[in-house]
Design a protein around this motif. Structure first.
Motif, PDB file in Angstrom:
ATOM      1  N   CYS A   1     -34.733  24.360   4.244  1.00 14.56           N
ATOM      2  CA  CYS A   1     -34.712  25.497   5.528  1.00 14.56           C
ATOM      3  C   CYS A   1     -34.203  26.947   4.952  1.00 14.56           C
ATOM      4  O   CYS A   1     -33.252  26.928   4.115  1.00 14.56           O
ATOM      5  N   SER A   2     -34.939  27.790   5.053  1.00 14.65           N
ATOM      6  CA  SER A   2     -34.479  29.249   4.423  1.00 14.65           C
ATOM      7  C   SER A   2     -34.655  30.253   5.787  1.00 14.65           C
ATOM      8  O   SER A   2     -35.434  30.118   6.586  1.00 14.65           O
ATOM      9  N   VAL A   3     -33.650  31.091   5.879  1.00 11.64           N
ATOM     10  CA  VAL A   3     -33.554  32.092   6.964  1.00 11.64           C
ATOM     11  C   VAL A   3     -33.944  33.563   6.170  1.00 11.64           C
ATOM     12  O   VAL A   3     -33.323  33.925   5.367  1.00 11.64           O
TER      13      VAL A   3
ATOM     14  N   ASN B   1     -25.675  29.197  13.196  1.00  7.67           N
ATOM     15  CA  ASN B   1     -26.404  30.184  14.098  1.00  7.67           C
ATOM     16  C   ASN B   1     -25.833  30.243  15.425  1.00  7.67           C
ATOM     17  O   ASN B   1     -26.557  30.749  16.146  1.00  7.67           O
ATOM     18  N   GLY B   2     -24.632  30.113  15.605  1.00 13.05           N
ATOM     19  CA  GLY B   2     -23.966  30.423  16.788  1.00 13.05           C
ATOM     20  C   GLY B   2     -23.951  29.545  17.808  1.00 13.05           C
ATOM     21  O   GLY B   2     -23.620  29.717  19.216  1.00 13.05           O
TER      22      GLY B   2
ATOM     23  N   THR C   1     -35.458  34.849  10.548  1.00 13.09           N
ATOM     24  CA  THR C   1     -36.250  33.690  11.020  1.00 13.09           C
ATOM     25  C   THR C   1     -36.247  32.588  10.230  1.00 13.09           C
ATOM     26  O   THR C   1     -36.244  32.751   8.787  1.00 13.09           O
ATOM     27  N   ARG C   2     -36.015  31.369  10.769  1.00 11.25           N
ATOM     28  CA  ARG C   2     -36.021  29.957   9.950  1.00 11.25           C
ATOM     29  C   ARG C   2     -37.419  29.738   9.242  1.00 11.25           C
ATOM     30  O   ARG C   2     -38.397  29.815  10.384  1.00 11.25           O
TER      31      ARG C   2
ATOM     32  N   ASP D   1     -36.884  36.209  -1.412  1.00 11.27           N
ATOM     33  CA  ASP D   1     -37.659  35.832  -0.124  1.00 11.27           C
ATOM     34  C   ASP D   1     -38.839  35.110  -0.569  1.00 11.27           C
ATOM     35  O   ASP D   1     -39.489  35.195  -1.729  1.00 11.27           O
ATOM     36  N   SER D   2     -39.598  34.374   0.420  1.00 15.98           N
ATOM     37  CA  SER D   2     -40.786  33.447   0.015  1.00 15.98           C
ATOM     38  C   SER D   2     -41.783  34.410  -0.415  1.00 15.98           C
ATOM     39  O   SER D   2     -42.911  34.017  -1.154  1.00 15.98           O
TER      40      SER D   2
END
Length: 69
Positions: free
Chosen positions: A38-40, A10-11, A44-45, A65-66
C-alpha cells in the motif's frame, strides 16, 4: 507502509475496501492481501500486487511515486 487500511496512521478507523485493484497491472483481490503493498501518493492510497511490488521494490523503497516506475 505496514499498517492496514483504516488504521491509526490515517486518523482513525475507516471502512476497508471490499476488493483491491493493483494500480499498476489491474490484478484484482477480494480484500487486503498480506503480500500486497500500500502506497500513499498525493494523499491517495494505491495498492500494488505482489508481482508489481517485487518488480519495483527499489523505486518503492526510494519513495518514488509510481509514475516514475
Amino acid at each position: 507502509m505496514t499498517s492496514l487500511p483504516g488504521g491509526s496512521d490515517n486518523g482513525g478507523a475507516g471502512a476497508e475496501p471490499t476488493s483491491l485493484v493493483c494500480a499498476r497491472c489491474g490484478t484484482r483481490a477480494a480484500g487486503p492481501q498480506p503480500t500486497w503493498t500500500c502506497s500513499v501518493e498525493n494523499g491517495t492510497r494505491r495498492y500494488f500486487c505482489d508481482a508489481c511490488s517485487r518488480e519495483n521494490l527499489r523505486a518503492i523503497e526510494g519513495r518514488l511515486d509510481s509514475a516514475w516506475w
